[in-house]
Design an enzyme around this catalytic site. Sequence first.
Site, PDB file in Angstrom:
ATOM      1  N   ASP A   1      -8.038 -10.093   1.428  1.00 25.01           N
ATOM      2  CA  ASP A   1      -8.335  -9.406   2.699  1.00 25.01           C
ATOM      3  C   ASP A   1      -9.633  -9.934   3.327  1.00 25.01           C
ATOM      4  O   ASP A   1      -9.971  -9.573   4.458  1.00 25.01           O
ATOM      5  CB  ASP A   1      -8.455  -7.882   2.506  1.00 25.01           C
ATOM      6  CG  ASP A   1      -7.093  -7.195   2.571  1.00 25.01           C
ATOM      7  OD1 ASP A   1      -6.088  -7.879   2.805  1.00 25.01           O
ATOM      8  OD2 ASP A   1      -7.048  -5.961   2.379  1.00 25.01           O
TER       9      ASP A   1
ATOM     10  N   SER B   1     -10.755  -3.738   5.276  1.00 23.90           N
ATOM     11  CA  SER B   1      -9.434  -3.128   5.149  1.00 23.90           C
ATOM     12  C   SER B   1      -8.956  -2.646   6.513  1.00 23.90           C
ATOM     13  O   SER B   1      -9.740  -2.547   7.465  1.00 23.90           O
ATOM     14  CB  SER B   1      -9.550  -1.934   4.207  1.00 23.90           C
ATOM     15  OG  SER B   1      -8.374  -1.165   4.211  1.00 23.90           O
ATOM     16  N   SER B   2      -7.656  -2.342   6.574  1.00 24.29           N
ATOM     17  CA  SER B   2      -7.111  -1.676   7.770  1.00 24.29           C
ATOM     18  C   SER B   2      -6.661  -0.254   7.445  1.00 24.29           C
ATOM     19  O   SER B   2      -6.053   0.408   8.288  1.00 24.29           O
ATOM     20  CB  SER B   2      -5.894  -2.434   8.276  1.00 24.29           C
ATOM     21  OG  SER B   2      -6.261  -3.727   8.608  1.00 24.29           O
TER      22      SER B   2
ATOM     23  N   THR C   1      -4.067   1.180  -2.647  1.00 23.93           N
ATOM     24  CA  THR C   1      -3.419  -0.139  -2.533  1.00 23.93           C
ATOM     25  C   THR C   1      -3.730  -1.056  -3.698  1.00 23.93           C
ATOM     26  O   THR C   1      -4.780  -0.910  -4.332  1.00 23.93           O
ATOM     27  CB  THR C   1      -3.884  -0.817  -1.223  1.00 23.93           C
ATOM     28  OG1 THR C   1      -3.129  -2.005  -1.006  1.00 23.93           O
ATOM     29  CG2 THR C   1      -5.351  -1.167  -1.237  1.00 23.93           C
TER      30      THR C   1
ATOM     31  N   GLY D   1       0.904  -0.635   5.208  1.00 22.64           N
ATOM     32  CA  GLY D   1       1.399  -1.612   6.184  1.00 22.64           C
ATOM     33  C   GLY D   1       0.414  -2.693   6.583  1.00 22.64           C
ATOM     34  O   GLY D   1       0.539  -3.256   7.661  1.00 22.64           O
ATOM     35  N   GLY D   2      -0.602  -3.011   5.749  1.00 25.84           N
ATOM     36  CA  GLY D   2      -1.544  -4.075   6.107  1.00 25.84           C
ATOM     37  C   GLY D   2      -2.201  -3.762   7.437  1.00 25.84           C
ATOM     38  O   GLY D   2      -2.479  -2.603   7.754  1.00 25.84           O
TER      39      GLY D   2
ATOM     40  N   GLU E   1      -2.967  -4.187  -2.514  1.00 28.77           N
ATOM     41  CA  GLU E   1      -2.858  -5.185  -1.446  1.00 28.77           C
ATOM     42  C   GLU E   1      -1.422  -5.679  -1.311  1.00 28.77           C
ATOM     43  O   GLU E   1      -0.577  -4.926  -0.883  1.00 28.77           O
ATOM     44  CB  GLU E   1      -3.843  -6.340  -1.659  1.00 28.77           C
ATOM     45  CG  GLU E   1      -4.419  -6.904  -0.365  1.00 28.77           C
ATOM     46  CD  GLU E   1      -3.412  -7.381   0.673  1.00 28.77           C
ATOM     47  OE1 GLU E   1      -3.216  -6.642   1.664  1.00 28.77           O
ATOM     48  OE2 GLU E   1      -2.858  -8.468   0.531  1.00 28.77           O
TER      49      GLU E   1
ATOM     50  N   GLU F   1      -6.874  -7.906  -3.716  1.00 33.07           N
ATOM     51  CA  GLU F   1      -7.574  -7.416  -2.508  1.00 33.07           C
ATOM     52  C   GLU F   1      -8.507  -8.446  -1.894  1.00 33.07           C
ATOM     53  O   GLU F   1      -8.791  -8.392  -0.695  1.00 33.07           O
ATOM     54  CB  GLU F   1      -8.356  -6.137  -2.859  1.00 33.07           C
ATOM     55  CG  GLU F   1      -8.359  -5.104  -1.772  1.00 33.07           C
ATOM     56  CD  GLU F   1      -6.987  -4.494  -1.547  1.00 33.07           C
ATOM     57  OE1 GLU F   1      -6.504  -4.539  -0.409  1.00 33.07           O
ATOM     58  OE2 GLU F   1      -6.395  -3.984  -2.523  1.00 33.07           O
TER      59      GLU F   1
ATOM     60  N   THR G   1       0.801  -1.228   0.000  1.00 33.05           N
ATOM     61  CA  THR G   1       0.000   0.000   0.000  1.00 33.05           C
ATOM     62  C   THR G   1       0.839   1.285   0.000  1.00 33.05           C
ATOM     63  O   THR G   1       2.049   1.258   0.153  1.00 33.05           O
ATOM     64  CB  THR G   1      -0.992  -0.045   1.206  1.00 33.05           C
ATOM     65  OG1 THR G   1      -1.630  -1.315   1.254  1.00 33.05           O
ATOM     66  CG2 THR G   1      -2.016   1.021   1.189  1.00 33.05           C
TER      67      THR G   1
HETATM   68  N1  GLY Z   1      -4.871  -4.368   1.722  1.00 32.56           N
HETATM   69  C1  GLY Z   1      -4.526  -3.532   2.774  1.00 32.56           C
HETATM   70  C2  GLY Z   1      -5.710  -3.003   3.486  1.00 32.56           C
HETATM   71  O1  GLY Z   1      -6.711  -2.745   2.856  1.00 32.56           O
HETATM   72  O2  GLY Z   1      -5.683  -2.829   4.673  1.00 32.56           O
END
Ligand code: GLY
Length: 585
Positions: free
Chosen positions: A446, A470-471, A424, A491-492, A426, A443, A406
């Site tokens: 996720d 998502s985060s 992102t 950073g996920g 992903e 994506e 991202t």
């Molecule tokens: N793929 C990262 C997020 O959406 O959090």
Amino acid sequence: MSRRLFALAVAALALTAVPAPAQQASDAIAPEAATPAATAKLVTAKSYMVAAANPIAAATGAEVLKQGGSAIDAAVVVQTVLGLVEPQSSGLGGGAFLVYYDAGRKRLTTLDGRETAPQMATPRLFLDKDGQPMKFMDAVVGGRSVGTPGTVRLLQEAHNRWGRQEWKRLFEPAAALADAGFAVSPRLAALIAEEGDGLKKYEATKAYFFDKAGAPLKAGAVLKNPAYAETLRAIGEGGADAFYTGRIAEAIVDTVRMAAGNPGVLALNDLVDYRVRERVPLCISYRALEVCGMGPPSSGAVAVGQTLGMIENFDIKGLGRDNPESWRIIGDAQRLAFADRGRYLADTDYVPAPIKGLMQKDYLGKRAALLDGDKALADEAVKAGEPEWDHALNFGRDRAIELPSTSHFVIVDRDGNVVSMTTTIENGFGSRLMTGGFLLNNELTDFSFETHDNGVPVANRVEPGKRPRSSMAPTIVMKDGKPLLAIGSPGGSQIIGYVAQALIAYIDWGMDVSQIVAMPHLLNRFGTFEIEAGTGAEKLAEPLKALGYEIKTGALTSGLQAIEISADGLKGSADPRREGVAVGE
Ligand code: GLY
């Protein structure tokens, strides 16, 4: 400057702007103890600023602002350039969330350009023939993980509302750069080399990232992308419809459906039907400020807000940033927020979620009471809470994996409009599938691979048309109704901890934007304290171990970009762990 001269200037910059290798994060928790070479640069400006993950993207966006473009005009340019020079992180083939402050209307808006699951996807998308979850990377690579991209529609929607310059013109800087070629950055070169054969499975991707002898492209190699230039010009001419229908859409669908070994089910109607959603911004008051961000399908604003809402019950300022007690409270607050996230948060167009209940001060006060002890919370104590809500529904715990990837950028224009956008594809290099000069996202991984947990459905399971949780946590902090700070990070699921820590550092510990983006990281999502290796944060490892935590020391490669807006002007900074810069005037 004429459009052509502007494009030429960008191309010249692109060939010379090979950034220095990413610096190490600062050497100590306390910024005054950091070595000068390890800190981020503090950039000041009077009128406008861009902070983005790549110097070419930031400079090109700043040029648009200089020429009188709006923050959204600059966002279109920054995103299209990032898709070229930082293709592993975001682009036309992915999705994004935008938090936007409209200075004229004094209003915050959040737009959701998250990918959607294809109509033909079922909850069993990531289960094998025996009903077992696929191995994560087996699911990622190929067409199965590709969701309907949302970024292009998001840019168009934002431009329709807040753009000033002609849409078509905004695609020319990236198109000119794609034609002329840009110097591969050290970070991109290192990531291609690290991926090695993993990036060679699909011919178009291999041909782009490796030389004719099959060697990974090196830093400084000039990379051209005429296919991307053609895609950009088609979108510039025809608008987002040129992406979601016709030749480009057909090529996306063919690439997904014909991906050898792991085809997907994306269809033309998924692209045609894709819609951006305006969502209500989620804000939580924290020490007299309002911290605002992106609600579901992102868990970002809820989890960051819950962390802050819990720690507001403690004197984190008095305890200080070098005190293990501060980190015990912050870390266990994060764990409790992640426990709620794992049970309740998903796309609220599909599943009800107790968002209001999760953000209520009473509820967070009760959760904070769990942190009153003086040792790490036992794992059994870290359970989802029981917020107030209207539905008598329960959900199983979700174990979706999100790996760091991202990009985040922030923009302030001359009129005070503010963009905070996290974008992102992903995983690094997404699904590894390429068409039209851009990478397609993965994506859909996720989502939770498992549909049920002990017989109870998981909220974040795959469903047709649904958006994966998502985060991403693009954030704007408001003070007295005006924007004070725009911030976010890649950073996920670590994004939540990166952004929460930076906000605590800014608000409680009075650190400036260059200090908060460079500060060594300590995170706790699931019980283990993650501590950034090679930094002063390691000094807290033994004290935290003594409180009962398992410790994992390693790289924590955030990519925080931040701009502070005050009566004195703008202060911006980019995370020294990556290649970003802040540029302004
Ligand atoms: N793929 C990262 C997020 O959406 O959090």
